[in-house]
Design a protein around this motif. Structure first.
Motif, PDB file in Angstrom:
ATOM      1  N   GLU A 106      -5.006   5.617  -0.076  1.00 53.30           N
ATOM      2  CA  GLU A 106      -3.877   4.765  -0.446  1.00 53.30           C
ATOM      3  C   GLU A 106      -4.230   3.889  -1.653  1.00 53.30           C
ATOM      4  OE1 GLU A 106      -1.340   3.885   3.597  1.00 53.30           O
ATOM      5  OE2 GLU A 106      -3.025   2.538   3.159  1.00 53.30           O
ATOM      6  N   TRP A 107      -3.185   3.572  -2.411  1.00 51.31           N
ATOM      7  CA  TRP A 107      -3.305   2.605  -3.489  1.00 51.31           C
ATOM      8  C   TRP A 107      -2.815   1.255  -2.972  1.00 51.31           C
ATOM      9  CZ3 TRP A 107      -5.540   2.938  -8.205  1.00 51.31           C
ATOM     10  CH2 TRP A 107      -5.829   4.219  -8.697  1.00 51.31           C
ATOM     11  N   GLU A 108      -3.622   0.226  -3.162  1.00 50.99           N
ATOM     12  CA  GLU A 108      -3.167  -1.135  -2.865  1.00 50.99           C
ATOM     13  C   GLU A 108      -2.720  -1.764  -4.182  1.00 50.99           C
ATOM     14  OE1 GLU A 108      -5.185  -3.815   0.020  1.00 50.99           O
ATOM     15  OE2 GLU A 108      -5.411  -5.132  -1.748  1.00 50.99           O
ATOM     16  N   MET A 109      -1.461  -2.194  -4.237  1.00 55.25           N
ATOM     17  CA  MET A 109      -0.864  -2.662  -5.481  1.00 55.25           C
ATOM     18  C   MET A 109      -0.378  -4.098  -5.335  1.00 55.25           C
ATOM     19  SD  MET A 109       1.353   0.769  -6.321  1.00 55.25           S
ATOM     20  CE  MET A 109       1.627   0.306  -8.040  1.00 55.25           C
ATOM     21  N   ASP A 146       8.837   5.167   3.981  1.00 50.67           N
ATOM     22  CA  ASP A 146       8.176   5.960   5.012  1.00 50.67           C
ATOM     23  C   ASP A 146       6.768   6.371   4.602  1.00 50.67           C
ATOM     24  OD1 ASP A 146       9.262   7.567   2.993  1.00 50.67           O
ATOM     25  OD2 ASP A 146       9.295   9.328   4.300  1.00 50.67           O
ATOM     26  N   MET A 147       6.383   6.099   3.347  1.00 51.01           N
ATOM     27  CA  MET A 147       5.062   6.485   2.855  1.00 51.01           C
ATOM     28  C   MET A 147       4.312   5.286   2.299  1.00 51.01           C
ATOM     29  SD  MET A 147       6.339   9.975   0.974  1.00 51.01           S
ATOM     30  CE  MET A 147       7.812   9.132   0.366  1.00 51.01           C
ATOM     31  N   ALA A 148       4.811   4.080   2.612  1.00 56.34           N
ATOM     32  CA  ALA A 148       4.194   2.865   2.087  1.00 56.34           C
ATOM     33  C   ALA A 148       4.343   1.734   3.096  1.00 56.34           C
ATOM     34  CB  ALA A 148       4.847   2.482   0.752  1.00 56.34           C
ATOM     35  N   SER A 149       3.624   0.634   2.848  1.00 52.63           N
ATOM     36  CA  SER A 149       3.716  -0.517   3.742  1.00 52.63           C
ATOM     37  C   SER A 149       3.535  -1.798   2.946  1.00 52.63           C
ATOM     38  CB  SER A 149       2.653  -0.437   4.843  1.00 52.63           C
ATOM     39  OG  SER A 149       1.348  -0.411   4.271  1.00 52.63           O
ATOM     40  N   ILE A 150       4.144  -2.879   3.425  1.00 52.70           N
ATOM     41  CA  ILE A 150       4.022  -4.191   2.799  1.00 52.70           C
ATOM     42  C   ILE A 150       2.939  -4.990   3.522  1.00 52.70           C
ATOM     43  CG2 ILE A 150       5.194  -6.366   2.313  1.00 52.70           C
ATOM     44  CD1 ILE A 150       6.174  -4.091   0.578  1.00 52.70           C
ATOM     45  N   ILE A 151       1.997  -5.524   2.778  1.00 44.81           N
ATOM     46  CA  ILE A 151       0.954  -6.371   3.341  1.00 44.81           C
ATOM     47  C   ILE A 151       1.414  -7.826   3.374  1.00 44.81           C
ATOM     48  CG2 ILE A 151      -1.458  -7.068   3.172  1.00 44.81           C
ATOM     49  CD1 ILE A 151      -0.964  -4.059   3.677  1.00 44.81           C
ATOM     50  N   THR A 152       2.009  -8.267   2.290  1.00 44.60           N
ATOM     51  CA  THR A 152       2.512  -9.632   2.174  1.00 44.60           C
ATOM     52  C   THR A 152       3.588  -9.662   1.097  1.00 44.60           C
ATOM     53  OG1 THR A 152       1.805 -11.941   1.903  1.00 44.60           O
ATOM     54  CG2 THR A 152       0.821 -10.355   0.429  1.00 44.60           C
ATOM     55  N   PRO A 153       4.603 -10.536   1.206  1.00 42.91           N
ATOM     56  CA  PRO A 153       4.794 -11.646   2.144  1.00 42.91           C
ATOM     57  C   PRO A 153       5.628 -11.222   3.360  1.00 42.91           C
ATOM     58  CG  PRO A 153       6.413 -11.818   0.409  1.00 42.91           C
ATOM     59  CD  PRO A 153       5.568 -10.611   0.075  1.00 42.91           C
ATOM     60  N   ARG A 187       0.865  -1.179   0.000  1.00 43.58           N
ATOM     61  CA  ARG A 187       0.000   0.000   0.000  1.00 43.58           C
ATOM     62  C   ARG A 187       0.897   1.223   0.000  1.00 43.58           C
ATOM     63  NH1 ARG A 187      -5.350  -1.219   1.509  1.00 43.58           N
ATOM     64  NH2 ARG A 187      -5.699   0.940   2.134  1.00 43.58           N
ATOM     65  N   ILE A 188       0.476   2.233  -0.751  1.00 43.16           N
ATOM     66  CA  ILE A 188       1.283   3.450  -0.843  1.00 43.16           C
ATOM     67  C   ILE A 188       0.352   4.655  -0.876  1.00 43.16           C
ATOM     68  CG2 ILE A 188       1.368   3.403  -3.373  1.00 43.16           C
ATOM     69  CD1 ILE A 188       4.286   4.460  -3.083  1.00 43.16           C
ATOM     70  N   GLN A 189       0.796   5.741  -0.260  1.00 37.96           N
ATOM     71  CA  GLN A 189      -0.035   6.938  -0.170  1.00 37.96           C
ATOM     72  C   GLN A 189      -0.359   7.483  -1.563  1.00 37.96           C
ATOM     73  OE1 GLN A 189       1.863   9.777   2.430  1.00 37.96           O
ATOM     74  NE2 GLN A 189       2.092   8.286   4.088  1.00 37.96           N
ATOM     75  N   LYS A 190      -1.582   7.972  -1.712  1.00 36.46           N
ATOM     76  CA  LYS A 190      -2.053   8.441  -3.006  1.00 36.46           C
ATOM     77  C   LYS A 190      -1.211   9.576  -3.566  1.00 36.46           C
ATOM     78  CE  LYS A 190      -6.098  10.407  -3.066  1.00 36.46           C
ATOM     79  NZ  LYS A 190      -7.579  10.584  -3.044  1.00 36.46           N
ATOM     80  N   ASN A 191      -0.726  10.450  -2.696  1.00 39.02           N
ATOM     81  CA  ASN A 191       0.043  11.600  -3.176  1.00 39.02           C
ATOM     82  C   ASN A 191       1.461  11.228  -3.621  1.00 39.02           C
ATOM     83  OD1 ASN A 191       0.749  11.022  -0.515  1.00 39.02           O
ATOM     84  ND2 ASN A 191       1.436  13.114  -0.118  1.00 39.02           N
ATOM     85  N   VAL A 192       1.889   9.992  -3.342  1.00 37.44           N
ATOM     86  CA  VAL A 192       3.226   9.536  -3.738  1.00 37.44           C
ATOM     87  C   VAL A 192       3.157   8.640  -4.976  1.00 37.44           C
ATOM     88  CG1 VAL A 192       5.282   8.288  -2.955  1.00 37.44           C
ATOM     89  CG2 VAL A 192       3.937   9.602  -1.329  1.00 37.44           C
ATOM     90  N   TYR A 193       1.995   8.069  -5.216  1.00 42.30           N
ATOM     91  CA  TYR A 193       1.806   7.086  -6.286  1.00 42.30           C
ATOM     92  C   TYR A 193       2.336   7.584  -7.636  1.00 42.30           C
ATOM     93  CZ  TYR A 193      -0.703   4.378  -9.821  1.00 42.30           C
ATOM     94  OH  TYR A 193      -1.020   3.634 -10.919  1.00 42.30           O
ATOM     95  N   GLN A 194       2.118   8.857  -7.935  1.00 46.39           N
ATOM     96  CA  GLN A 194       2.492   9.392  -9.247  1.00 46.39           C
ATOM     97  C   GLN A 194       3.995   9.277  -9.529  1.00 46.39           C
ATOM     98  OE1 GLN A 194       2.255  13.761  -9.475  1.00 46.39           O
ATOM     99  NE2 GLN A 194       1.943  13.793  -7.248  1.00 46.39           N
TER     100      GLN A 194
END
Length: 321
Positions: free
Chosen positions: A275-278, A297-304, A248-255
Motif C-alpha cells: 500500500e501507498w500511504e499518502m 473499496d481499495m483504500a482507507s482513511i487514517i485521519t481525520p 492508504r491505497i493499494q499499490k495496484n490502484v495507485y497508478q
C-alpha cells in the motif's frame, strides 16, 4: 580578487569573494542573510565585511537595514565554474518547457552572454551536455498556453503599473475586463497564475494566465503597498484552514490517481508493503470525501475522524436510495 590576499587567510578567500558577489547582486543585503547563506555567525560576517572595507570596497551599512555597495563600483566580470554553467543549462531546459516564448527568448540571450565569457573547456562541456538534459512533460500534465504574458506581467510589477486584463472567468463562463495591480506570479500543477489586487472586486484575486485573453500595461502607477507573494500565499493557506488527511491505497490502484491527487492537495507519499500511504492538505473535507469514494473499496482513511464520518454518511445515504 587577488587584492584580498593581503588581508585574509587562504581558507577565507572563497567565502569573502562570494560575499562580495552577493553584495554586488542586490541593492541591500542583510547581515543575517549572509550568515544564513554561508553558515557563519554574525560576528564572522562583521569581520568579513570589515576585511572588504579594508581592501578598498566602498561599502555602506545601516543598522537594521543592511549593507550596500556605493553606486558605480564594480569588479571585472566573474568567471563561472563548470558546475555553475551546467546549472544554467539545466535551468534553460525547464524554462523552455514551463514558461512562454518571450521568457525563453530572453533566457537564451542571457545564456549566449554567459557562454561568451566561459573558457573553452566550459563551452565544450555545455555543448556536450546539451543533448544529455531533457525536461519531459508527463501525459497527466496539462499543456497550458501561457499566452506569452509572463514578461509583460513582470514588467508591470517592476514599474508598479496597473494592468488591464481581458479575463475568462471559468466559474461564470464569462469574459470580463479587469483593472488590476499585480503582486506576483507562481507556477502550480501545469499552470502559471497571477496574484493581483482587482479594482473591480476590491480584493486580491488569482488569475490563471491561460485564461487571460488580452493584457496591457496602463500609464496608471499604483502607490499602495501589497503583501509579498509568499506572504499572501501563506496567509491564504491559513485562512482556508487546511486539513491534513492521511490515507492508504493499494499499490495496484495507485497508478489510476494520476493528476487527481494534486487537485486534492497532495503533499507526500511512502510505499509501505502493498500500500501507498499518502498525505494531503485539503480545503474541503466534503470534496475529498466524494473523491475518495471512487477508490473506497481499495483504500482507507487514517485521519481525520471527521473525514471517516462524512464518508460513512455518504455511503449510508447511497444504500438508502
Amino acid at each position: 580578487m587577488a587584492f584580498l590576499f593581503n588581508f585574509v587567510a587562504m581558507n577565507r578567500i572563497d567565502r569573502i569573494s562570494a560575499i562580495l558577489i552577493q553584495l554586488q547582486s542586490r541593492r541591500v543585503v542583510k547581515a543575517a542573510d549572509i550568515a544564513e547563506r554561508f553558515g557563519i555567525s554574525l560576528r564572522t560576517v562583521y569581520r568579513d565585511v570589515k576585511t572588504l572595507e579594508e581592501a578598498g570596497v566602498p561599502l555602506m551599512g545601516e543598522a537594521g537595514v543592511g549593507y550596500s555597495i556605493m553606486d558605480g563600483y564594480r569588479l571585472p566580470p566573474v568567471m563561472f565554474t563548470r558546475e555553475e554553467a551546467t546549472a544554467f543549462l539545466t535551468a534553460e531546459k525547464f524554462i523552455e518547457k514551463l514558461t512562454d516564448s518571450s521568457t525563453t527568448s530572453y533566457h537564451r540571450s542571457a545564456m549566449d552572454k554567459i557562454r561568451a565569457i566561459l573558457r573553452t573547456a566550459e563551452k565544450n562541456t555545455l555543448e556536450d551536455l546539451d543533448g544529455s538534459i531533457a525536461v519531459i512533460q508527463s501525459r497527466s500534465q496539462q499543456q497550458a498556453d501561457n499566452q506569452d504574458h509572463i514578461q509583460t506581467i513582470l514588467n508591470a510589477i517592476t514599474q508598479k503599473r496597473v494592468m488591464q486584463l481581458d479575463y475568462f472567468a471559468y466559474h461564470t463562463q464569462q469574459q470580463t475586463s479587469r483593472m488590476v495591480e499585480p503582486v506576483g506570479i507562481y507556477y502550480l500543477d501545469s499552470f502559471w497564475h497571477l496574484i493581483a489586487y482587482c479594482r473591480m472586486r476590491k480584493d486580491y484575486r488569482d488569475f490563471r494566465l491561460d485564461r487571460i485573453k488580452g493584457i496591457s500595461i496602463t500609464d496608471d502607477v499604483f502607490s499602495g503597498q501589497h503583501p509579498a507573494l509568499k506572504d499572501y500565499i501563506a496567509q491564504t493557506a491559513r485562512e482556508h484552514k487546511l486539513e491534513t488527511v492521511i490515507m492508504r491505497i493499494q499499490k495496484n490502484v495507485y497508478q489510476y490517481l494520476t493528476s487527481q491527487k494534486y487537485y486534492n492537495g497532495f503533499v507526500s507519499e511512502r510505499l509501505d508493503g502493498d500500500e501507498w500511504e499518502m498525505t494531503f492538505l485539503t480545503i474541503s473535507i466534503e470534496g475529498f470525501a466524494r473523491w475518495f469514494m471512487m477508490y473506497g473499496d481499495m483504500a482507507s482513511i487514517i485521519t481525520p475522524d471527521a473525514l471517516k464520518d462524512r464518508i460513512q454518511e455518504i455511503a449510508q445515504a447511497i444504500v438508502k436510495k
